[in-house]
Design an enzyme around this catalytic site. Structure first.
Site, mmCIF file in Angstrom:
data_model
loop_
_atom_site.group_PDB
_atom_site.id
_atom_site.type_symbol
_atom_site.label_atom_id
_atom_site.label_comp_id
_atom_site.label_asym_id
_atom_site.label_seq_id
_atom_site.Cartn_x
_atom_site.Cartn_y
_atom_site.Cartn_z
ATOM 1 N N HIS A 99 -26.652 12.017 16.954
ATOM 2 C CA HIS A 99 -27.173 12.949 17.963
ATOM 3 C C HIS A 99 -28.315 13.756 17.335
ATOM 4 C CE1 HIS A 99 -27.476 16.422 20.609
ATOM 5 N NE2 HIS A 99 -26.991 15.623 21.536
ATOM 6 N N GLU A 171 -32.432 9.613 23.852
ATOM 7 C CA GLU A 171 -32.568 11.036 24.127
ATOM 8 C C GLU A 171 -33.817 11.571 23.412
ATOM 9 O OE1 GLU A 171 -28.476 12.787 25.306
ATOM 10 O OE2 GLU A 171 -28.672 12.942 23.146
HETATM 11 P P1 PGA Z 1 -28.551 18.380 27.821
HETATM 12 O O1 PGA Z 1 -27.942 17.784 26.497
HETATM 13 O O2 PGA Z 1 -28.204 17.467 28.972
HETATM 14 O O3 PGA Z 1 -27.921 19.730 27.963
HETATM 15 O O4 PGA Z 1 -30.045 18.447 27.627
HETATM 16 C C1 PGA Z 1 -28.074 16.429 26.197
HETATM 17 C C2 PGA Z 1 -27.600 16.156 24.811
HETATM 18 O O5 PGA Z 1 -27.679 17.040 23.941
HETATM 19 O O6 PGA Z 1 -27.161 15.034 24.535
#
Ligand code: PGA
Length: 264
Positions: A99, A171
């Protein structure tokens, strides 16, 4: 051809006591429609896993539960760390690796993540590996190169047979969390194409068994745009899914868009 499953999950980061996680899981289980084609998952803090797993064992609502990190060794002199076999013993189905917050705050590197990915599979876990470019990398127009590098190193030595237990979360780092800017589907589409292409290089035809999820400031209002990007199998959501209501609404927004798209 059978419909592909739609994956939808949330990561609670460093929030929730075991009681709160257990209540969330129980309330979420009540919203599950068996056979709706959705694989739900939630990733609470590791301190909540035992409480949630106890309910999962009793009620079996088919919601995967996962951990947010783990060590790559099965055991050893690593004070404060938790191993893959420890997670499976707790009842985890899945482990989240790489992450953006771990890459940033714990300085996790791709080669180290590769060891963790392999350890996760060895222990029988599903692995959700997150990739994504920083704002700086995006400014140099190397988003695709960045995710390719992260995948090639992170998945080095993977067996094609592991593909069906692998999930990739795309992401963009600049889109995550408080202060994140939602990405546009136009930005996401070519990066997802690069991810799929790279997965084919690493895993051959087994690439089709890998689920690719999108995450970063996803809301019920913008979920549709990400779900209809070719190659996306689901959503990985933070803040918008931290209430059962928000989870349900964001999931439904994604599902509606996907069902419309698949009829075209
Ligand atoms: P968020 O978080 O949807 O609050 O932007 C996503 C993540 O950290 O995986």
């Amino acid at each position: 051809m059978p419909e592909r499953l739609f994956y939808f999950g949330t990561n609670f980061k460093m929030h929730q006591t075991p009681e709160v996680s257990a209540r969330f899981y129980r309330d979420l289980a009540a919203t599950v429609q068996p056979g709706d084609g959705v694989q739900r998952f939630m990733i609470p803090p590791v301190t909540s896993l035992a409480a949630v797993a106890a309910i999962a064992r009793a009620d079996d609502p088919d919601i995967w539960i996962g951990a947010q990190n783990m060590h790559w060794k099965d055991e050893g002199a690593f004070t404060g760390e938790i191993s893959a076999p420890m997670l499976t013993a707790l009842g985890a189905d899945l482990v989240l690796l790489g992450h953006a917050e771990r890459r940033r705050h714990a300085l996790e590197q791709d080669a180290e993540l590769n060891l963790k990915v392999l350890a996760g599979f060895r222990a029988g876990l599903r692995v959700l590996l997150c990739v994504g470019e920083t704002a700086e990398e995006r400014s140099y127009d190397v988003s695709e190169e960045t995710v390719r590098r992260q995948l090639k190193i992170g998945l080095h030595g993977l067996e094609p047979a592991d593909a069906s237990r692998l999930l990739i979360g795309y992401e963009p780092v600049w889109s995550i969390g408080e202060g994140g800017t939602p990405a546009s589907p136009e930005h996401v589409a070519p990066v997802v194409t690069a991810i799929r292409d790279c997965l084919r290089q690493v895993l051959g035809t087994a690439e089709e068994h890998v689920a690719v999820l999108y995450g970063g400031s996803v809301t019920p209002g913008n979920a549709a745009g990400f779900v209809t990007v070719p190659g996306i199998d689901g959503l990985f959501v933070g803040r918008s899914a931290w209430t059962v209501d928000g989870y349900h609404q964001t999931l439904q927004a994604g599902l509606r868009a996907r069902n419309v798209g698949s009829r075209d």
